[in-house]
Design a protein around this motif. Structure first.
Motif, mmCIF file in Angstrom:
data_model
loop_
_atom_site.group_PDB
_atom_site.id
_atom_site.type_symbol
_atom_site.label_atom_id
_atom_site.label_comp_id
_atom_site.label_asym_id
_atom_site.label_seq_id
_atom_site.Cartn_x
_atom_site.Cartn_y
_atom_site.Cartn_z
ATOM 1 N N ALA A 1 -9.346 84.736 137.257
ATOM 2 C CA ALA A 1 -8.979 83.697 138.342
ATOM 3 C C ALA A 1 -9.526 84.437 139.845
ATOM 4 C CB ALA A 1 -7.283 83.697 138.643
ATOM 5 N N GLN B 1 -10.711 82.279 143.428
ATOM 6 C CA GLN B 1 -9.300 81.733 143.874
ATOM 7 C C GLN B 1 -8.622 82.586 144.938
ATOM 8 O OE1 GLN B 1 -6.598 80.401 140.963
ATOM 9 N NE2 GLN B 1 -7.729 78.614 140.648
ATOM 10 N N ARG C 1 -3.039 81.404 145.726
ATOM 11 C CA ARG C 1 -2.840 80.376 144.645
ATOM 12 C C ARG C 1 -2.921 81.445 143.233
ATOM 13 N NH1 ARG C 1 -3.132 76.066 142.374
ATOM 14 N NH2 ARG C 1 -4.273 75.626 141.067
#
Lengths: 323, 538
Positions: free
Chosen positions: A226, A231, A235
């Motif tokens: 991620a 990101q 988040r």
């Protein structure tokens, strides 16, 4: 669909569990020496043997055990939990009268512990090895190590006697006879300290579990992925890690729902909270077996129900968990 | 009800009042003038299991029910009979007929008028049949005549000198005949919704929380009661009960309601005050019982040695926080006013008591072994509170001095009662008893051989049988001449102390803690009396 089938299967499994509890309780409880008639007669001081025997007949304690057992089970299946002779009232009525305050206390303590515990665990994990983390750890350790009854008494000393902000005990102020919104406020004020005394231990526990769980997730591949995707940290945390990290907390919470009932006995006694806990305590002391069995039964149902809810929550949180 | 105290010894005994008046007597300056209205909150502990005061004599019931039910009589500060539902009475010279003239204009809370038929029913059908005290107090009562609605004539088989001191509402409440007729008294709906003639009416019982009593607007004493409402609150935890008094949430706590350890602190609180008055009819003692079925304890010397080994003043100072006085025998010195008490008995509080005790043990044939021990015994710990464990811990040390190795056994109430009063599987037990208004009510049953009744609690579980004592106590039950009766009790005390079927430790008094805003609350019967004159300052 499969999800619901799984849930139905779990529900079905609960039936033999509850039946087993009924049977086990019935016999276990009779291992304790002394019966309700002897305690009641004892309290009257100079009761004659005839008086005690009269009580025993009235309570059905003179009948053979298998007969008592069959009578109990058949009645329980119709949800008739018998009659409490000591309190001169049907067991179910007694329990239902007390169930509200206990559920209110438990749910408040539980919700507070779970919500704040998760939040604090999260904060500690995010700020790992900073002063914030250390402060949270120390505070939780203290809460974790403090016995509930002592905490309750100290809360009374501070908030009722010294500061005079909160009432010492009870469910509501009977002398004033509040109604409507005023009554709700009054009950809420009475609820603050018992809920804290009951919930702080669990709050500490969930904070620690949540913190450890979050830290464990940090190094996971999906987090690295991620992050590589670009990101934002926020988040990653709320979208990915939180759900996964929350599962162990939920497991813990489900297992401990039963402990919460046990803990409520102590807290209810300290605060004179008119719940099932104090009822169980006095029933045990006075060998009011019908009442005690009824409380065990209802408590067992509550624990089973909470576990079902937890399992349902698992499935919602993590779709991989499906039989 | 006093018996019931035997049951809840723990909490009560704690609250002993100093006999030397160390405690303020509640004689506060009455500056404010009586005011009508208000809600008084009293603490009652533990919560009663029932309000059927006519059938259950537990000590936590009367603080509530004496507000609702009234007795034929009440008692003055000298504990002499005073009018209540009976406004006057005559006792025939032979002591076998008592004629009561009843108060007119009295109605029950259900609107029924109070008449002699209610008196007859309350005694003959209720008290004699279902009241645990009935078989003792009313043993001689054969019938009650009701020549007119306001006259009740009691016919006795023999004189019963103890009867006239046992007619207050806490012993024998007067119930409404029409409510009970044709029902099982124990299952009567009014068991937990009592209907009486008293100053307060039953309103609501929220189990685990409180009982609410409302003012009886049609009470027969003009202008009373002063309060609008009484709430009896139940708080299981002792510390929280004290806190409720300190916070001003509760106004009144009698008997067992607060911990002895808290009393000094509460007395120092400016909003609270305390009194030791109102406990004249309890005459409570902490005691030991010896199971004389056990070969070791069958020897009188061993029992006496144990009595010598215990320093009662130590128990008073350290276990009962000074709210007590050392006991000399089976009757409390409270009975000195009636002339029943004597301290001319074998005294165990002598300076060389340990040497005497050791010599007695040697004489009984129990020499010290190689380890210095003579025998091992068990002490059954009274299950009603921590005080009893403290007492047991002291006794263990005291008996070690005379070579007895004592093991303390703590069990819950049901198990403890069963062991000591049904199975007789004990060596030494540490119960508590209240004599009540007369020795016949609460003392005889611990010592007479006819009270050896397996399965009955708080009776002669010691297997003590002395025909001479039986004869004396039997005579004292019927003796109408007060001086002769006192002489019989002196003899009984001498015999019992010499035989030592038990050991008598401390005379227990109690303390009532109350809020200074509450006035006129304590009468001669203390918490077992209606609070009709009590009022609250704003």
């Amino acid at each position: 669909m499969r999800r619901w089938r799984y849930f139905g299967y779990r529900l079905l499994l609960a039936v033999p569990v509850i039946f087993g509890i009924l049977v086990l309780n019935f016999f276990l409880i009779r291992l304790a020496p002394g019966d309700a008639a002897s305690v009641l007669a004892g309290e009257s001081g100079a009761a004659t043997p005839e008086y005690t025997e009269l009580l025993r007949q009235k309570f059905g304690l003179d009948r053979p055990m298998p007969e008592q057992f069959i009578a109990y089970i058949t009645a329980a299946l119709r949800f008739d939990l018998g009659f409490s002779f000591r309190n001169d009232s049907p067991v179910l009525d007694l329990i239902l009268e007390r169930l509200g305050p206990t559920l209110l206390l438990m749910s408040t303590a539980f919700t507070m512990a779970l919500a704040l515990g998760t939040l604090l665990g999260l904060l500690a994990a995010v700020a790992r090895n900073t002063w914030r983390d250390a402060a949270i750890s120390v505070a939780t350790l203290i809460c974790y190590a403090t016995p509930g009854f002592w905490l309750g008494l100290m809360l009374i000393v501070v908030f009722s006697l010294t500061l005079g902000w909160l009432p010492t005990s009870g469910f509501e102020n009977i002398a004033e006879g509040y109604e409507g919104w005023e009554r709700v406020q009054d009950i809420a004020l009475h609820l603050v300290m018992p809920a804290m005394a009951l919930g702080l231990f669990y709050l500490a526990l969930y904070t620690r579990v949540m913190r450890a769980s979050m830290l464990e997730q940090t190094g996971m591949d999906y987090v690295v992925t991620a992050r590589a995707k670009g990101q934002t940290e926020t988040r990653i945390m709320f979208g990915h890690m939180l759900r996964n990290a929350f599962l162990p907390v939920l497991t813990m919470a489900g297992v401990q729902a039963g402990n919460l009932i046990g803990g409520s006995i102590v807290v209810e006694t300290v605060f004179g909270w008119p719940g099932v806990g104090t009822l169980a305590f006095t029933a045990l002391q006075s060998r009011d077996l019908n009442l005690l069995l009824g409380i065990f039964f209802i408590s067992a149902c509550i624990v089973v129900a909470i576990n079902l809810i937890v399992e349902l929550l698992y499935v919602l949180l993590d779709p991989r968990i499906q039989a | 009800m006093f018996d019931l105290q035997s049951i809840r010894p723990g909490r009560r005994a704690l609250l002993l009042a100093s006999v030397f008046g160390a405690i303020a007597n509640g004689a506060k300056a009455q500056t404010a003038s009586p005011r009508r209205g208000g809600t008084m909150v009293m603490l009652v502990h533990p919560e009663p299991s029932t309000l059927a005061a006519y059938a259950v004599s537990a000590g936590n019931i009367p603080p509530v029910t004496t507000q609702i039910y009234e007795g034929l009589l009440t008692y003055d500060w000298d504990l002499k009979p005073a009018p209540l539902l009976a406004k006057s009475w005559e006792i025939s010279p032979d002591g076998k007929t008592i004629t009561f003239r009843l108060q007119e204009g009295v109605t029950f809370h259900n609107g029924q008028p109070f008449t002699s038929a209610d008196v007859q029913y309350s005694f003959m059908e209720i008290a004699k049949k279902v009241n645990p005290n009935g078989p003792v107090i009313l043993a001689e009562l054969t019938s009650i005549d009701t020549p007119d609605p306001l006259t009740a004539v009691f016919n006795l088989a023999n004189p019963a000198p103890y009867l006239m001191v046992s007619l207050s509402a806490n012993y024998i409440p007067i119930v409404c005949k029409s409510v009970f007729e044709g029902t099982q008294p124990m299952q009567n709906p009014s068991a937990n919704r009592p209907i009486g003639t008293g100053p307060f009416k039953f309103a609501e019982w929220s189990r685990g929380q409180f009982i609410r009593l409302d003012r009886n607007d049609r009470y027969w004493k003009p202008g009373l009661p002063m309060l609008n409402r009484i709430i009896a609150r139940f708080i299981p935890d002792a510390s929280t009960r004290s806190a409720a008094l300190e916070a001003g949430e509760a106004h009144y706590a009698a008997y067992s309601a607060v911990n002895a350890a808290d009393i000094r602190r509460l007395q120092a609180n400016p909003i609270l005050d305390s009194t030791t008055r109102g406990y004249g009819m309890t005459a409570a003692l902490t005691t030991l019982e010896f199971n004389t079925r056990r070969p070791n304890l069958a020897k009188k010397e061993v029992r006496q040695a144990i009595a010598y080994a215990i320093d009662r003043q130590f128990l008073v100072d350290n276990v009962l926080y000074g709210f007590a006085k050392p006991a000399t025998g089976p009757l409390s010195s409270v009975f000195a006013t009636q002339g029943f008490y004597t301290d001319q008995v074998r005294r165990f509080d002598v300076p060389d008591r340990i040497e005497i005790a050791n010599r007695l043990m040697d004489e009984a044939g129990f020499p010290r072994g190689a380890d210095g021990k003579r025998m091992s015994l068990y002490l059954e710990i009274n299950s009603f509170g921590e005080q009893w464990l403290r007492q047991g811990e002291y006794i263990k040390q005291a008996l070690a001095q005379i070579g007895i190795d004592l093991t303390l056994r703590s069990e819950d109430t049901a198990t403890w009662l069963r062991r000591c009063y049904t199975d007789y599987d004990f060596d030494i037990n540490e119960p508590f008893y209240s004599a009540g208004a007369d020795p016949v009510v609460g003392v005889h049953r611990h010592y007479v051989s006819s009270a050896i009744r397996r399965g009955t609690t708080f009776v002669n579980n010691k297997d003590y049988r002395n025909p001479e004592l039986d004869r004396i106590m039997d005579a004292a039950t019927r003796e109408n001449d007060h001086a002769k009766r006192a002489e019989l009790y002196h003899q009984a005390q001498q015999i019992l102390v010499e035989d030592s079927p038990g050991a008598w430790l401390c005379e227990v008094q109690y303390v009532t803690i109350f809020n200074r805003k509450l006035h006129d609350h304590t009468g001669p019967l203390g918490a077992y009396q209606a609070l009709d004159r009590a009022w609250l300052e704003r």
